[in-house]
Design an enzyme around this catalytic site. Structure first.
Site, PDB file in Angstrom:
ATOM      1  CE1 TYR A  33       1.194  -0.369   4.400  1.00  0.00           C
ATOM      2  CE2 TYR A  33      -0.010   1.745   4.495  1.00  0.00           C
ATOM      3  CZ  TYR A  33       0.739   0.792   5.101  1.00  0.00           C
ATOM      4  OH  TYR A  33       1.177   1.122   6.276  1.00  0.00           O
ATOM      5  NE  ARG A  52       7.017   3.894   0.819  1.00  0.00           N
ATOM      6  CZ  ARG A  52       6.533   4.864   1.626  1.00  0.00           C
ATOM      7  NH1 ARG A  52       7.590   5.307   2.561  1.00  0.00           N
ATOM      8  NH2 ARG A  52       5.476   5.315   1.713  1.00  0.00           N
ATOM      9  NE  ARG A 100      -5.374 -19.467   3.852  1.00  0.00           N
ATOM     10  CZ  ARG A 100      -4.665 -20.126   4.350  1.00  0.00           C
ATOM     11  NH1 ARG A 100      -4.610 -21.666   3.996  1.00  0.00           N
ATOM     12  NH2 ARG A 100      -3.428 -19.921   5.498  1.00  0.00           N
ATOM     13  CG  HIS A 102       0.847 -20.707   2.586  1.00  0.00           C
ATOM     14  ND1 HIS A 102      -0.385 -21.590   2.697  1.00  0.00           N
ATOM     15  CD2 HIS A 102       1.069 -20.031   3.593  1.00  0.00           C
ATOM     16  CE1 HIS A 102      -0.743 -21.207   3.879  1.00  0.00           C
ATOM     17  NE2 HIS A 102       0.214 -20.601   4.673  1.00  0.00           N
ATOM     18  CE  LYS A 149       2.961   3.097   3.253  1.00  0.00           C
ATOM     19  NZ  LYS A 149       3.036   3.096   4.796  1.00  0.00           N
ATOM     20  CD  GLU A 182       9.696   1.957  10.430  1.00  0.00           C
ATOM     21  OE1 GLU A 182       9.461   2.703   9.853  1.00  0.00           O
ATOM     22  OE2 GLU A 182       9.957   0.505  10.054  1.00  0.00           O
TER      23      GLU A 182
HETATM   24  N1  PDD Z   1       2.544   5.170   7.667  1.00  0.00           N
HETATM   25  N2  PDD Z   1       7.315   4.112   8.767  1.00  0.00           N
HETATM   26  C1  PDD Z   1       6.076   3.061   8.931  1.00  0.00           C
HETATM   27  C2  PDD Z   1       6.164   1.821   9.577  1.00  0.00           C
HETATM   28  C3  PDD Z   1       4.729   3.784   8.332  1.00  0.00           C
HETATM   29  O1  PDD Z   1       3.942   2.793   8.263  1.00  0.00           O
HETATM   30  C4  PDD Z   1       5.015   4.932   7.692  1.00  0.00           C
HETATM   31  C5  PDD Z   1       3.723   5.501   7.067  1.00  0.00           C
HETATM   32  C6  PDD Z   1       6.013   5.513   7.735  1.00  0.00           C
HETATM   33  C7  PDD Z   1       6.095   7.013   7.239  1.00  0.00           C
HETATM   34  O2  PDD Z   1       6.214   6.958   5.922  1.00  0.00           O
HETATM   35  P1  PDD Z   1       5.814   7.888   4.738  1.00  0.00           P
HETATM   36  O3  PDD Z   1       6.745   9.061   5.213  1.00  0.00           O
HETATM   37  O4  PDD Z   1       6.467   7.412   3.368  1.00  0.00           O
HETATM   38  O5  PDD Z   1       4.390   8.109   4.887  1.00  0.00           O
HETATM   39  C8  PDD Z   1       7.201   5.010   8.686  1.00  0.00           C
HETATM   40  C9  PDD Z   1       1.422   5.371   6.591  1.00  0.00           C
HETATM   41  C10 PDD Z   1       1.014   6.735   6.478  1.00  0.00           C
HETATM   42  C11 PDD Z   1       0.099   4.567   7.085  1.00  0.00           C
HETATM   43  O6  PDD Z   1       0.563   3.233   7.550  1.00  0.00           O
HETATM   44  O7  PDD Z   1      -0.882   5.125   7.271  1.00  0.00           O
END
Ligand code: PDD
Length: 287
Positions: A33, A52, A100, A102, A149, A182
């Protein structure tokens, strides 16, 4: 007028927007996402989020569901149909729908695409920024590919719930060496006692935040110094300031970590200045 969402080629009323029960995103978190902040109905940091997205998909061997140009048109149309000026647009691409199993479907199936748009009240958001948030720490327990992501966010959801139950706005993951990796949905920063900014380097197992990347540029343009190296929760409470970055939070001051004040325990001038500079930059470059 109600909310409109996009599901696999169609704009539908939000309440009727559904995916198949064998969507691999639903069954296996086999999906990625992106979230863009919206300023005046335009996508902030568009290029960084597209880059990304393409990287996340490529790492998982899911193909881009459509060209970047076509995707831009669809995202902007979703925003337009919702008449949102300030807010967030969410895009999810899953590997698709298949019985389904894996392992990946063979032959390949069409990736599934979902887009939702949410409006935000900037006055409320700015009031929150002016108050700052507090954070709690939690042991890092995620997989080894946090640079992708994916929608596999259960550890993040549990960390955020821990924060909520403690009355905090964010949770910071702390690795086995005692360093902050983070936030549950943001990157973490401090303004050290020496006035230098610090945020974790991207060789660590973290998401390469797009807001983080733009802010690094903003910081250098402002003539401030930044080190991309780890810090501990103790470094944060001994720092002058702390803040988080992300498409949802932009630049958001942090006033306490695990109940210990950061610096004087107040929203700091550096974080607020960087918030203003980031928003200016994001507005000017939004598409
Ligand atoms: N989250 N680290 C994590 C684990 C995140 O989920 C996010 C963003 C960030 C910051 O990334 P960016 O600056 O590219 O938004 C760092 C989004 C906003 C969310 O999950 O809603």
């Amino acid at each position: 007028m109600g909310r409109i969402s996009y599901v696999n080629g169609r704009f539908v009323p939000h309440g009727e927007a559904v995916v198949h029960i064998e969507d691999r995103g639903y069954q296996l978190a086999d999906a990625v996402y992106e979230v863009w902040a919206l300023f005046d109905g335009k996508l902030a940091d568009a290029e960084g989020h597209f880059a990304r997205l393409e990287r996340s998909l490529s790492e998982l061997r899911i193909r881009m569901p459509m060209s970047r140009a076509a995707l831009t048109v669809v995202l902007k149309e979703a925003v337009r149909r919702n008449r949102v000026r300030d807010g967030l647009v969410y895009l999810q691409v899953s590997r698709g729908v298949a019985p389904r199993d894996h392992a990946f479907p063979n032959p390949e199936v069409r990736p599934a695409v979902v887009i939702t748009v949410k409006g935000l009240d900037r006055t409320v958001v700015e009031a929150k920024a002016a108050r700052g948030i507090t954070v709690v720490t939690t042991p890092e327990n995620r997989w080894g590919r946090c640079d992708i992501k994916t929608v596999g966010l259960l550890p993040n959801a549990m960390a955020k719930q821990k924060a909520r139950e403690a009355g905090a706005g964010e949770a910071w993951f702390v690795d086995e060496l005692g360093f902050v990796t983070e936030g549950a949905s943001s990157n973490a920063w401090i303004v050290g006692a020496d006035g230098r900014l610090r945020t974790r380097d991207t060789n660590a197992n973290i998401l390469r935040g797009v807001t983080r990347l733009t802010l690094l540029d903003v910081i250098r343009d402002a003539g401030l110094e930044v080190d991309e190296r780890p810090f501990t929760p103790k470094d944060a409470t001994e720092a002058q300031e702390a803040f988080i970055t992300g498409a949802g939070s932009l630049v958001l001051p942090v006033t306490a970590v695990d109940g210990q004040p950061v610096g004087k325990g107040e929203v700091g001038p550096v974080a607020m200045r960087l918030r203003r500079l980031y928003i200016e930059r994001a507005r000017a470059t939004a598409i």
